[in-house]
Design an enzyme around this catalytic site. Structure first.
Site, PDB file in Angstrom:
ATOM      1  N   LYS A  91      64.479  55.826 -10.627  1.00  0.00           N
ATOM      2  CA  LYS A  91      64.253  54.674  -9.736  1.00  0.00           C
ATOM      3  C   LYS A  91      63.119  53.763 -10.223  1.00  0.00           C
ATOM      4  CE  LYS A  91      67.212  55.422  -6.293  1.00  0.00           C
ATOM      5  NZ  LYS A  91      68.342  54.475  -6.127  1.00  0.00           N
ATOM      6  N   GLU A 113      64.487  48.418   0.695  1.00  0.00           N
ATOM      7  CA  GLU A 113      65.123  49.339   1.630  1.00  0.00           C
ATOM      8  C   GLU A 113      64.998  50.733   1.044  1.00  0.00           C
ATOM      9  OE1 GLU A 113      66.665  47.863  -0.780  1.00  0.00           O
ATOM     10  OE2 GLU A 113      67.747  49.545  -1.665  1.00  0.00           O
ATOM     11  N   SER A 380      68.943  62.623 -13.270  1.00  0.00           N
ATOM     12  CA  SER A 380      68.318  61.410 -12.727  1.00  0.00           C
ATOM     13  C   SER A 380      66.951  61.627 -12.079  1.00  0.00           C
ATOM     14  CB  SER A 380      69.257  60.753 -11.723  1.00  0.00           C
ATOM     15  OG  SER A 380      69.613  61.682 -10.720  1.00  0.00           O
TER      16      SER A 380
END
Lengths: 402, 272
Positions: A91, A113, A380
Site C-alpha cells: 500500500k 478511505e 502483498s
C-alpha cells in the site's frame, strides 16, 4: 501484443470510465493533467525513486521458498516480498506516489478511505512524511473492528472520521470520501487506496504499484539467466498489488493468476468473489464487475481478510478477465488460513491474510506444475495486523475440538 | 420531448421543480405527495429512485433512500407508480432521477418501454457526466424523453458551452460544491456561472442543491429561470413520515406538507 489502455475516456474495453457527479469532473481532468506531467518529469521520478529506496526500503527481495517448494514437489516458488515494505505492505508504494503527486499539484490536504485501516495507515504515514493534512474516512463498523489501526493513524497525526452511512464499511467509506472530495475539491487531493474508482485513478494506482512487477521481473531474470517465470499469482480485492505485479508480465508469455476471496464458499453467498459471481455494474465511478442484487443495489461482500472485502474490482482486472488474459480463481477463508500456517512453518514468514489467498492458490498451481517450472507469488503484506483474528480463530477451533 | 415538457418550458418563471424519493415513506404516500406538490405550484417533479450507494447525495436523501429500499422500491416500481399519479390527476412532467447502475441493470430498452407506458417525461442520471452520456442522450431524444444535464460551478466554460448546447428539458445548475443537502452559503462567483449557463443554454436554467427557503431563492431572481428543491422537502417528509403512513392522520399530514410548501414555493402557479 502490447496493449494500449485505458483509452482517452479511461476505458479498458467496455470497463472503467468516469461515472461521477459533474462537480468533480474538473478535478479528475486536473488530476490527469497533473499526473501525466509528473510521470514525465525527471525530478519527480527521481524524488519518487529516492523515497521508495531510502524511506520505504525498496527494492523488496525476491525470496526463493525452498522448503515450501520441496514439500509440494512441483514448480519452484518465489515470493515477491512486499511485506518487507515500510508499514508492512504494498500500500505504501501508492501512498508515497500519490502524496508526492498531491504535493507537486500544490494541494495541502489529502483525504483517504480505508477498510481495515491498511491504506489509512499508509496514507497517514505519507501525509506525515510530506507535511500534508490527512483525513481518513472509515466505516463505523470497521472502526470498531480495527481499533489498533485507528490508533496508529491517530499517532501519525491523521484525523479518522467515522462513516455512518449505508453498511458502515469500506464501500461506504469510499462513498463518503468521494462526497467530501466533491465539497472540498478545490484544495484537497483524494488519495485512493486501490486500483479502483473513476479514471484516471486505476491508471495512477497501477503506475505507482507497477514497481512491484518490474522489480520482480528484473530480479527473476537476473537469477535465471534472463529467463521469465512461468506463472505469477496475486490476490485481488480492489486489485492494486495484483495489477502492480502483473504490469511486469502482462505483455510477456507468462501465465497470470488473480485470486479472489471465496469467503465461506461461493454457494453460501458469503464471499467477495466479484469476478466469479458479479455482473457488470457501476461502483465508485467505474464500470466493472460488481456484487449486486438483480435490481442493481450493491451488496456487502464478506471475507476473513478485510483487504479483499470489496464488492467491486479494478476495471483493468475486469478487462483482463473479459479478455481471458488473467485466470481468476477463488480461495476460501479456510484454505487461506491453512496456507498461512504452511508458509509460517516452512519459510518462517507470517503473511497477511490477503496474501495467504495467493499462497493457497499458488500451492494448488505449483503441485500441478513440473519441477522445471517456476512461479512467483506476490506476498502483498505481512500478517502482524491479523494476529488478533488468527488468535480468535484458533480459540474458536479449540473450543470446537473440546 | 413530450407535450408536458413543452408546456413546462413555456410556463411563467420562476419554475419550481421539487424532488422526492419514490417509496418514502410508502408507495401510496409518494402518490399523494406528488399531487400535493402539483397543487402547491410545482412545475415538474423529480422522482428519485432509492439506491444503496447514492454518491451525490447528502444524509437526508441517503436516509430517504434507505427507508424506500426497505419498502421494496425499485426503478421499475417507481416508473409504474407514475401511472397511479397520472390517474389521480398529475399533469406536470415527471423526471426520473436514478443512479446509472439501476438503469444499467434494468436495461435501457426496458426503461424506454416502461417510460412510454407510464408517461415519463425526462431522465436525470447524477453519476453520468457529459462525456459518458452521449449515447443515452441520443437514445432519450429518439424516445421523446428529455435527458436532463447538470452543470457545476467547477464546470469549465468550454464544457458549459457543450452542455448548454445539447441540454434538453432544463439545465440543472448546481449552486454549490458538495452533495445534496440544505446549506447556508453558495459557491463564489455563482452569478457569473449562471450568466454563462444562461448564455449557453436554449432551455430554462434551474438552480438546485442546498435551497431551503424562499429568501434563498430570491437571491437568484432574474439570474435563472427557476429552482429545484430536494433535501428540504425530503426532510419535511421524513418528519411527517409516521403520520403519512397512518390512515387516520394522513390527511392532516398532507395538509401540513402543503402548508410547508406554500411557504417555500417561489410563486404559486396559476392553472389555466
Amino acid at each position: 501484443m502490447k496493449t494500449v489502455y485505458p483509452d482517452s475516456k479511461g476505458r479498458y474495453g467496455q470497463f472503467g470510465g468516469k461515472f461521477v457527479p459533474e462537480t468533480i469532473m474538473f478535478a479528475l481532468e486536473d488530476l490527469e493533467r497533473g499526473f501525466l506531467e509528473a510521470i514525465n518529469d525527471e525530478d519527480f521520478k527521481k524524488d519518487l525513486e529516492h523515497e521508495l529506496t531510502h524511506y520505504s526500503g525498496r527494492p523488496t527481495p525476491l525470496t526463493y521458498a525452498g522448503k515450501l517448494t520441496e514439500r509440494l514437489g512441483g514448480a519452484g516458488i518465489y515470493l515477491k516480498r512486499e511485506d518487507l515494505n515500510h508499514t508492512g505492505a504494498h500500500k505504501i508504494n501508492n501512498a508515497i506516489g500519490q502524496a508526492l503527486l498531491a504535493k507537486r499539484m500544490g494541494k495541502k490536504k489529502i483525504i483517504a478511505e480505508t477498510g481495515a485501516g491498511q491504506h489509512g495507515v499508509a496514507a497517514a504515514t505519507a501525509a506525515a512524511r510530506y507535511g500534508l493534512e490527512c483525513k481518513v474516512y472509515m466505516g463505523e463498523e470497521d472502526i470498531r473492528r480495527q481499533e489498533l489501526n485507528v490508533f496508529r493513524m491517530k499517532l501519525l497525526g491523521a484525523e479518522v472520521i467515522p462513516v455512518t452511512s449505508g453498511t458502515r464499511t469500506l464501500k461506504d467509506a469510499t462513498n463518503e470520501a468521494i462526497r467530501q472530495w466533491v465539497s472540498a475539491v478545490e484544495d484537497t487531493f483524494y488519495l485512493i487506496g486501490s486500483a479502483v474508482g473513476p479514471h484516471p485513478y486505476p491508471k495512477i494506482v497501477k503506475e505507482f504499484q507497477s514497481v512491484i512487477g518490474f522489480e520482480a521481473k528484473a530480479q527473476y531474470k537476473e537469477m535465471h539467466g534472463g529467463k521469465l517465470p512461468d506463472k505469477v499469482v496475486a490476490c485481488v480485492g480492489g486489485g492494486s498489488n495484483a495489477i502492480g505485479i502483473f504490469a511486469g508480465f502482462v505483455n510477456e508469455d507468462v501465465k497470470l493468476v488473480g485470486v479472489e476471496a471465496g469467503g465461506k464458499g461461493i454457494l453460501t453467498g458469503l464471499h467477495a468473489a466479484t469476478m466469479a459471481n458479479g455482473r457488470e455494474g457501476v461502483i465508485h465511478g467505474s464500470l466493472t464487475y460488481l456484487l449486486q442484487s438483480e435490481e442493481g443495489q450493491i451488496q456487502e461482500p464478506y471475507s476473513i481478510s478485510a483487504g479483499l472485502d470489496y464488492p467491486g474490482v479494478g476495471p483493468e482486472h475486469a478487462y483482463l478477465k473479459f479478455t481471458k488474459r488473467v485466470d481468476y480463481q477463488c480461495i476460501t477463508d479456510e484454505e487461506a488460513l491453512e496456507a498461512l500456517n504452511i508458509l509460517c512453518l516452512e519459510e518462517g514468514i507470517l503473511c497477511a491474510l490477503e496474501s495467504a489467498h495467493a499462497v493457497a492458490q499458488a500451492i494448488k498451481e505449483a503441485k500441478a506444475m513440473s519441477p522445471d517450472e517456476n512461479l512467483i507469488i506476490c506476498l502483498s503484506g505481512r500478517g502482524d495486523k491479523d494476529v488478533h483474528t488468527l488468535f480468535e480463530q484458533q480459540k474458536e477451533e479449540d473450543s470446537h475440538d473440546q | 420531448m413530450t407535450n408536458r415538457m413543452k408546456e413546462f418550458q413555456n410556463l411563467k418563471t420562476p419554475l419550481f421543480v421539487p424532488f422526492i424519493t419514490a417509496g418514502d415513506p410508502s408507495l401510496e404516500a409518494t402518490v399523494d405527495l406528488a399531487l400535493a406538490l402539483q397543487n402547491e405550484g410545482a412545475s415538474a417533479l423529480e422522482l428519485g429512485i432509492p439506491y444503496s450507494d447514492p454518491l451525490a447525495d447528502g444524509p437526508v436523501i441517503q436516509r430517504a433512500s434507505l427507508r424506500a429500499l426497505k419498502n421494496g422500491m425499485s426503478l421499475e416500481k417507481a416508473i409504474k407508480l407514475v401511472s397511479d399519479m397520472r390517474e389521480k390527476g398529475l399533469t406536470i412532467p415527471v423526471i426520473i432521477f436514478t443512479y446509472y447502475n439501476l438503469l444499467l441493470q434494468l436495461g435501457e430498452q426496458k426503461f424506454f418501454e416502461l417510460a412510454a407506458q407510464h408517461d415519463i417525461d425526462g431522465l436525470l442520471v447524477p453519476d453520468m457526466p457529459f462525456e459518458e452520456s452521449k449515447e443515452l442522450h441520443e437514445a432519450c431524444l429518439q424516445h421523446d424523453l428529455s435527458f436532463i444535464s447538470l452543470a457545476a460551478p467547477t464546470t469549465s466554460r468550454e464544457r458549459l458551452k457543450e452542455i448548454g448546447r445539447t441540454a434538453q428539458g432544463f439545465l440543472y445548475c448546481i449552486s454549490s460544491l458538495g452533495v445534496t443537502g440544505t446549506r447556508t452559503s453558495f459557491a463564489n462567483d455563482l452569478d457569473r456561472f449562471l450568466e454563462n449557463a444562461k448564455a449557453s443554454s436554449h432551455v430554462p436554467v434551474l438552480v438546485g442543491f442546498g435551497l431551503s427557503s424562499r429568501e434563498q431563492m430570491q437571491q437568484f431572481e432574474g439570474k435563472c429561470d427557476g429552482f429545484i428543491m430536494g433535501s428540504a422537502i425530503v426532510k419535511k417528509i421524513e418528519e411527517l413520515g409516521p403520520e403519512l403512513v397512518n390512515e387516520e392522520t394522513k390527511d392532516k399530514a398532507i395538509a401540513a406538507f402543503s402548508d410547508f410548501l406554500s411557504k417555500v414555493v417561489p410563486v404559486k402557479k396559476v392553472y389555466s
